[in-house]
Design an enzyme around this catalytic site. Structure first.
Site, PDB file in Angstrom:
ATOM      1  N   HIS A  75      81.560 -61.715 -71.034  1.00 40.10           N
ATOM      2  CA  HIS A  75      81.050 -60.343 -70.965  1.00 40.10           C
ATOM      3  C   HIS A  75      80.104 -60.203 -69.784  1.00 40.10           C
ATOM      4  O   HIS A  75      79.131 -60.929 -69.678  1.00 40.10           O
ATOM      5  CB  HIS A  75      80.319 -59.975 -72.263  1.00 40.10           C
ATOM      6  CG  HIS A  75      81.249 -59.594 -73.373  1.00 40.10           C
ATOM      7  ND1 HIS A  75      80.921 -58.711 -74.368  1.00 40.10           N
ATOM      8  CD2 HIS A  75      82.529 -59.978 -73.628  1.00 40.10           C
ATOM      9  CE1 HIS A  75      81.945 -58.558 -75.194  1.00 40.10           C
ATOM     10  NE2 HIS A  75      82.927 -59.334 -74.768  1.00 40.10           N
ATOM     11  N   TYR A 204      74.112 -52.136 -78.232  1.00 43.14           N
ATOM     12  CA  TYR A 204      72.847 -52.218 -78.975  1.00 43.14           C
ATOM     13  C   TYR A 204      72.318 -50.787 -79.080  1.00 43.14           C
ATOM     14  O   TYR A 204      72.054 -50.158 -78.051  1.00 43.14           O
ATOM     15  CB  TYR A 204      71.816 -53.064 -78.232  1.00 43.14           C
ATOM     16  CG  TYR A 204      72.101 -54.550 -78.206  1.00 43.14           C
ATOM     17  CD1 TYR A 204      72.946 -55.116 -77.254  1.00 43.14           C
ATOM     18  CD2 TYR A 204      71.484 -55.405 -79.130  1.00 43.14           C
ATOM     19  CE1 TYR A 204      73.186 -56.489 -77.224  1.00 43.14           C
ATOM     20  CE2 TYR A 204      71.713 -56.782 -79.103  1.00 43.14           C
ATOM     21  CZ  TYR A 204      72.575 -57.311 -78.150  1.00 43.14           C
ATOM     22  OH  TYR A 204      72.809 -58.669 -78.125  1.00 43.14           O
ATOM     23  N   PRO A 296      67.449 -62.177 -84.534  1.00 45.13           N
ATOM     24  CA  PRO A 296      68.713 -62.274 -83.794  1.00 45.13           C
ATOM     25  C   PRO A 296      68.846 -61.334 -82.592  1.00 45.13           C
ATOM     26  O   PRO A 296      69.686 -61.577 -81.724  1.00 45.13           O
ATOM     27  CB  PRO A 296      69.775 -61.945 -84.852  1.00 45.13           C
ATOM     28  CG  PRO A 296      69.047 -61.275 -85.956  1.00 45.13           C
ATOM     29  CD  PRO A 296      67.648 -61.767 -85.930  1.00 45.13           C
ATOM     30  N   LYS A 300      69.300 -65.248 -79.125  1.00 44.51           N
ATOM     31  CA  LYS A 300      68.690 -66.433 -78.509  1.00 44.51           C
ATOM     32  C   LYS A 300      68.718 -67.691 -79.376  1.00 44.51           C
ATOM     33  O   LYS A 300      68.575 -68.800 -78.859  1.00 44.51           O
ATOM     34  CB  LYS A 300      67.223 -66.132 -78.145  1.00 44.51           C
ATOM     35  CG  LYS A 300      67.062 -65.155 -77.000  1.00 44.51           C
ATOM     36  CD  LYS A 300      67.477 -65.787 -75.683  1.00 44.51           C
ATOM     37  CE  LYS A 300      67.871 -64.769 -74.670  1.00 44.51           C
ATOM     38  NZ  LYS A 300      69.076 -65.028 -73.947  1.00 44.51           N
ATOM     39  N   TYR A 388      68.547 -61.987 -70.922  1.00 39.52           N
ATOM     40  CA  TYR A 388      69.710 -61.936 -71.809  1.00 39.52           C
ATOM     41  C   TYR A 388      70.729 -63.023 -71.449  1.00 39.52           C
ATOM     42  O   TYR A 388      71.264 -63.702 -72.324  1.00 39.52           O
ATOM     43  CB  TYR A 388      70.358 -60.543 -71.750  1.00 39.52           C
ATOM     44  CG  TYR A 388      71.362 -60.321 -72.848  1.00 39.52           C
ATOM     45  CD1 TYR A 388      70.956 -59.853 -74.098  1.00 39.52           C
ATOM     46  CD2 TYR A 388      72.714 -60.594 -72.655  1.00 39.52           C
ATOM     47  CE1 TYR A 388      71.873 -59.658 -75.119  1.00 39.52           C
ATOM     48  CE2 TYR A 388      73.636 -60.405 -73.668  1.00 39.52           C
ATOM     49  CZ  TYR A 388      73.207 -59.935 -74.902  1.00 39.52           C
ATOM     50  OH  TYR A 388      74.113 -59.753 -75.912  1.00 39.52           O
TER      51      TYR A 388
HETATM   52  P1  FAD Z   1      71.460 -74.901 -88.394  1.00 40.94           P
HETATM   53  O1  FAD Z   1      72.640 -74.202 -87.866  1.00 40.94           O
HETATM   54  O2  FAD Z   1      70.696 -74.255 -89.509  1.00 40.94           O
HETATM   55  O3  FAD Z   1      71.921 -76.338 -88.843  1.00 40.94           O
HETATM   56  C1  FAD Z   1      71.114 -77.202 -89.582  1.00 40.94           C
HETATM   57  C2  FAD Z   1      71.975 -78.132 -90.381  1.00 40.94           C
HETATM   58  O4  FAD Z   1      71.154 -79.071 -91.076  1.00 40.94           O
HETATM   59  C3  FAD Z   1      72.772 -77.412 -91.456  1.00 40.94           C
HETATM   60  O5  FAD Z   1      74.126 -77.766 -91.364  1.00 40.94           O
HETATM   61  C4  FAD Z   1      72.139 -77.847 -92.768  1.00 40.94           C
HETATM   62  O6  FAD Z   1      73.065 -77.897 -93.821  1.00 40.94           O
HETATM   63  C5  FAD Z   1      71.620 -79.217 -92.395  1.00 40.94           C
HETATM   64  N1  FAD Z   1      70.487 -79.665 -93.234  1.00 40.94           N
HETATM   65  C6  FAD Z   1      69.411 -78.953 -93.617  1.00 40.94           C
HETATM   66  N2  FAD Z   1      68.592 -79.693 -94.359  1.00 40.94           N
HETATM   67  C7  FAD Z   1      69.162 -80.904 -94.460  1.00 40.94           C
HETATM   68  C8  FAD Z   1      68.795 -82.109 -95.138  1.00 40.94           C
HETATM   69  N3  FAD Z   1      67.668 -82.181 -95.843  1.00 40.94           N
HETATM   70  N4  FAD Z   1      69.619 -83.168 -95.036  1.00 40.94           N
HETATM   71  C9  FAD Z   1      70.761 -83.098 -94.310  1.00 40.94           C
HETATM   72  N5  FAD Z   1      71.167 -81.972 -93.665  1.00 40.94           N
HETATM   73  C10 FAD Z   1      70.371 -80.902 -93.741  1.00 40.94           C
HETATM   74  N6  FAD Z   1      71.478 -66.607 -83.811  1.00 40.94           N
HETATM   75  C11 FAD Z   1      71.937 -65.815 -82.865  1.00 40.94           C
HETATM   76  O7  FAD Z   1      71.746 -66.126 -81.688  1.00 40.94           O
HETATM   77  N7  FAD Z   1      72.633 -64.660 -83.212  1.00 40.94           N
HETATM   78  C12 FAD Z   1      72.904 -64.331 -84.511  1.00 40.94           C
HETATM   79  O8  FAD Z   1      73.530 -63.338 -84.798  1.00 40.94           O
HETATM   80  C13 FAD Z   1      72.419 -65.157 -85.520  1.00 40.94           C
HETATM   81  N8  FAD Z   1      72.632 -64.871 -86.824  1.00 40.94           N
HETATM   82  C14 FAD Z   1      72.121 -65.703 -87.776  1.00 40.94           C
HETATM   83  C15 FAD Z   1      72.322 -65.427 -89.130  1.00 40.94           C
HETATM   84  C16 FAD Z   1      71.798 -66.261 -90.127  1.00 40.94           C
HETATM   85  C17 FAD Z   1      72.021 -65.921 -91.586  1.00 40.94           C
HETATM   86  C18 FAD Z   1      71.055 -67.410 -89.760  1.00 40.94           C
HETATM   87  C19 FAD Z   1      70.470 -68.335 -90.810  1.00 40.94           C
HETATM   88  C20 FAD Z   1      70.883 -67.696 -88.400  1.00 40.94           C
HETATM   89  C21 FAD Z   1      71.394 -66.851 -87.411  1.00 40.94           C
HETATM   90  N9  FAD Z   1      71.230 -67.119 -86.044  1.00 40.94           N
HETATM   91  C22 FAD Z   1      71.701 -66.300 -85.110  1.00 40.94           C
HETATM   92  C23 FAD Z   1      70.535 -68.267 -85.592  1.00 40.94           C
HETATM   93  C24 FAD Z   1      71.477 -69.382 -85.208  1.00 40.94           C
HETATM   94  O9  FAD Z   1      72.576 -69.382 -86.075  1.00 40.94           O
HETATM   95  C25 FAD Z   1      70.666 -70.636 -85.277  1.00 40.94           C
HETATM   96  O10 FAD Z   1      69.659 -70.547 -84.289  1.00 40.94           O
HETATM   97  C26 FAD Z   1      71.487 -71.900 -85.098  1.00 40.94           C
HETATM   98  O11 FAD Z   1      72.340 -72.079 -86.203  1.00 40.94           O
HETATM   99  C27 FAD Z   1      70.555 -73.091 -84.965  1.00 40.94           C
HETATM  100  O12 FAD Z   1      71.273 -74.258 -85.069  1.00 40.94           O
HETATM  101  P2  FAD Z   1      70.655 -75.549 -85.723  1.00 40.94           P
HETATM  102  O13 FAD Z   1      71.702 -76.590 -85.591  1.00 40.94           O
HETATM  103  O14 FAD Z   1      69.316 -75.816 -85.148  1.00 40.94           O
HETATM  104  O15 FAD Z   1      70.395 -75.178 -87.247  1.00 40.94           O
HETATM  105  C1  DHB Z   2      75.690 -61.134 -82.178  1.00 42.94           C
HETATM  106  C2  DHB Z   2      74.474 -61.385 -82.734  1.00 42.94           C
HETATM  107  C3  DHB Z   2      73.329 -61.039 -82.056  1.00 42.94           C
HETATM  108  O1  DHB Z   2      72.155 -61.296 -82.570  1.00 42.94           O
HETATM  109  C4  DHB Z   2      73.390 -60.422 -80.835  1.00 42.94           C
HETATM  110  O2  DHB Z   2      72.255 -60.078 -80.210  1.00 42.94           O
HETATM  111  C5  DHB Z   2      74.617 -60.167 -80.266  1.00 42.94           C
HETATM  112  C6  DHB Z   2      75.776 -60.526 -80.955  1.00 42.94           C
HETATM  113  C7  DHB Z   2      76.922 -61.499 -82.919  1.00 42.94           C
HETATM  114  O3  DHB Z   2      76.807 -62.085 -83.999  1.00 42.94           O
HETATM  115  O4  DHB Z   2      78.009 -61.205 -82.444  1.00 42.94           O
END
Ligand code: FAD
Ligand code: DHB
Length: 396
Positions: A75, A204, A296, A300, A388
């Site tokens: 994009h 947005y 979100p 980021k 962004y």
């Molecule tokens: P996570 O993806 O949370 O992974 C952590 C992993 O550790 C998980 O698989 C979990 O099961 C595991 N874990 C936890 N505790 C333990 C334990 N005690 N023992 C073993 N394993 C464990 N970001 C965006 O940029 N845009 C979005 O639209 C967006 N939407 C989101 C919606 C939701 C509901 C959530 C929760 C987050 C969202 N995020 C979004 C944020 C983004 O998804 C996260 O920043 C990203 O997943 C971070 O990755 P991570 O690997 O650090 O953590």
């Molecule tokens: C999506 C999520 C976001 O937080 C954003 O800023 C743009 C796109 C998405 O899930 O597609």
């Protein structure tokens, strides 16, 4: 393979844990990944969708760009909708040729899971009761339960990539960690549907009824979000109500092109900003959501997780390959500089785009002025665009 000793024990097989494992594996550093859930559960979690240019470049560089290149959607801009109009932010033009990639976190996690499987390096899914021991000494180790059996693994370092509710941050003594938090008084209601997107780029929208976002996962799968009350009940939002509200908030042009269909997924996420400092203690290091959460808006969260593990992998590799501990000692400082810039940006964009109170209020007038400034000033639009697409990796 013996699992009682490894160089880096990684907790969590989300994007940060799996990517760290892959980066270390490529460099010949041994890892063991412990994940609480099953692989299918981890891969089905619908979360982020937008990858920064730097994230895309890194994935391509380390051999994970093939499917993303085929199936991801580059994009070059997005729209800001407000006061009945739509204004394009030309990311490509404003940043000297940078863009973002729409590629779901689910897909990235699958690619990373496949890479781990191909490498043959150990990963334990459904590892229960992971606990951290001796992180402040020279001989840290983890305990966990695998198919009902207690296990212990000794290691040189522990990387807690275990998300917002993991065991890593909780294992740091309270007196050693400072936390900073902003809880927003609203949430996002997200819907995924097997329908073509209403626009070829993201929209947005700031609307007096609340924020809305039109996003996508492919040209046949749409992802939409609506600002909602924090205590909103999903059962009060049948699909028809969501589509109607999206049409109002995203405006008539989007509404005219909006294809509606049954939701495949529907969920409500609270919004908050959170940072834990420092991002490590002794031989334990935090990466991704384990250390920080961003709202979100601005997409980021996932990208920050990627930049953390990029910095952490370099530090571990320098230690094991050159015996140089300097990057490990600087890890938290190096990450936090970048983390706070993303925290600022996502907080700013959240404040700018959401309904904060009454439309006839001081805050609403300031939002309108800022949006008008953004689309009328090259300098302001450029500042939005460079954040962004992602700040340059070296500029921390
Ligand atoms: P996570 O993806 O949370 O992974 C952590 C992993 O550790 C998980 O698989 C979990 O099961 C595991 N874990 C936890 N505790 C333990 C334990 N005690 N023992 C073993 N394993 C464990 N970001 C965006 O940029 N845009 C979005 O639209 C967006 N939407 C989101 C919606 C939701 C509901 C959530 C929760 C987050 C969202 N995020 C979004 C944020 C983004 O998804 C996260 O920043 C990203 O997943 C971070 O990755 P991570 O690997 O650090 O953590
Ligand atoms: C999506 C999520 C976001 O937080 C954003 O800023 C743009 C796109 C998405 O899930 O597609």
């Amino acid at each position: 393979m013996a699992r009682d000793r490894t160089q880096i024990a990684i907790i969590g097989a989300g994007p940060s844990g799996l990517l760290l494992a892959h980066l270390l594996d490529r460099a010949g550093v041994e890892t063991l990944v412990l994940e609480r859930h099953s692989r299918s559960y981890v891969e089905a979690r619908i979360r982020a969708g937008v990858l920064e240019q730097g994230t895309v470049d890194l994935l391509a560089e380390i051999g994970l760009g093939e499917r993303m290149g085929r199936e991801g959607l580059p994009h070059k801009g997005f729209d800001l909708a407000f006061d009945g109009g739509r204004h394009r932010i030309d990311l490509f033009g404003l940043t000297g040729g940078k863009q973002v990639m729409v590629y779901g976190q689910t897909e990235l996690t699958k690619d990373l899971g496949d890479a781990r499987q191909r490498s043959g390096a150990p990963i334990v899914y459904e590892a229960a009761d992971v606990s951290i021991h001796g992180a402040d000494g020279q001989a840290p180790f983890l305990r966990y339960v695998e198919t009902g059996k207690s296990q212990e693994v000794r290691c040189d370092f522990i990387a807690a990539c275990d998300g917002a509710h993991g065991v890593g941050r909780r294992s740091m003594p309270a007196g050693e960690v400072r936390t900073f938090e902003r809880v927003y008084p609203f949430g996002w209601l997200g819907i995924l549907a097997e329908v073509p997107p209403c626009s070829h780029e993201l929209i947005y929208a700031r609307h007096r009824r609340g924020f809305a976002l039109a996003s996508m996962r492919s040209m046949s799968r749409s992802r939409y979000y609506l600002q909602c009350a924090i205590d909103e009940k999903l059962e009060d939002w049948p699909d028809e109500r969501i589509w109607e509200e999206l049409k109002i908030r995203l405006g008539p042009a989007a509404a005219a092109h909006m294809k509606v269909g049954p939701s495949i997924e529907k969920s409500i996420a609270p919004l908050r900003s959170f940072v834990a400092e420092p991002m490590g203690w002794g031989r334990l290091f935090l990466a991704g959501d384990a250390a920080h959460i961003v709202p979100p808006t601005g997409a980021k969260g996932l990208n920050l997780a990627v930049s953390d593990v990029r910095i952490l992998s370099r530090a571990f590799i320098a230690y094991f390959k050159k015996g140089d501990r300097a990057l490990i000692d600087r890890y938290s400082k190096d990450c936090l500089a970048r983390v706070w810039k993303a925290v600022r940006f996502s907080w700013w964009m959240t404040q700018l785009m959401h309904r904060l109170g009454e439309e006839e209020s001081f805050e609403a007038r300031v939002q309108q002025a800022e949006l008008s400034y953004l689309v009328g000033s090259h300098a302001a639009a450029q500042a939005l665009a460079e954040n962004y697409v992602g700040l340059p990796f070296t500029e921390t």
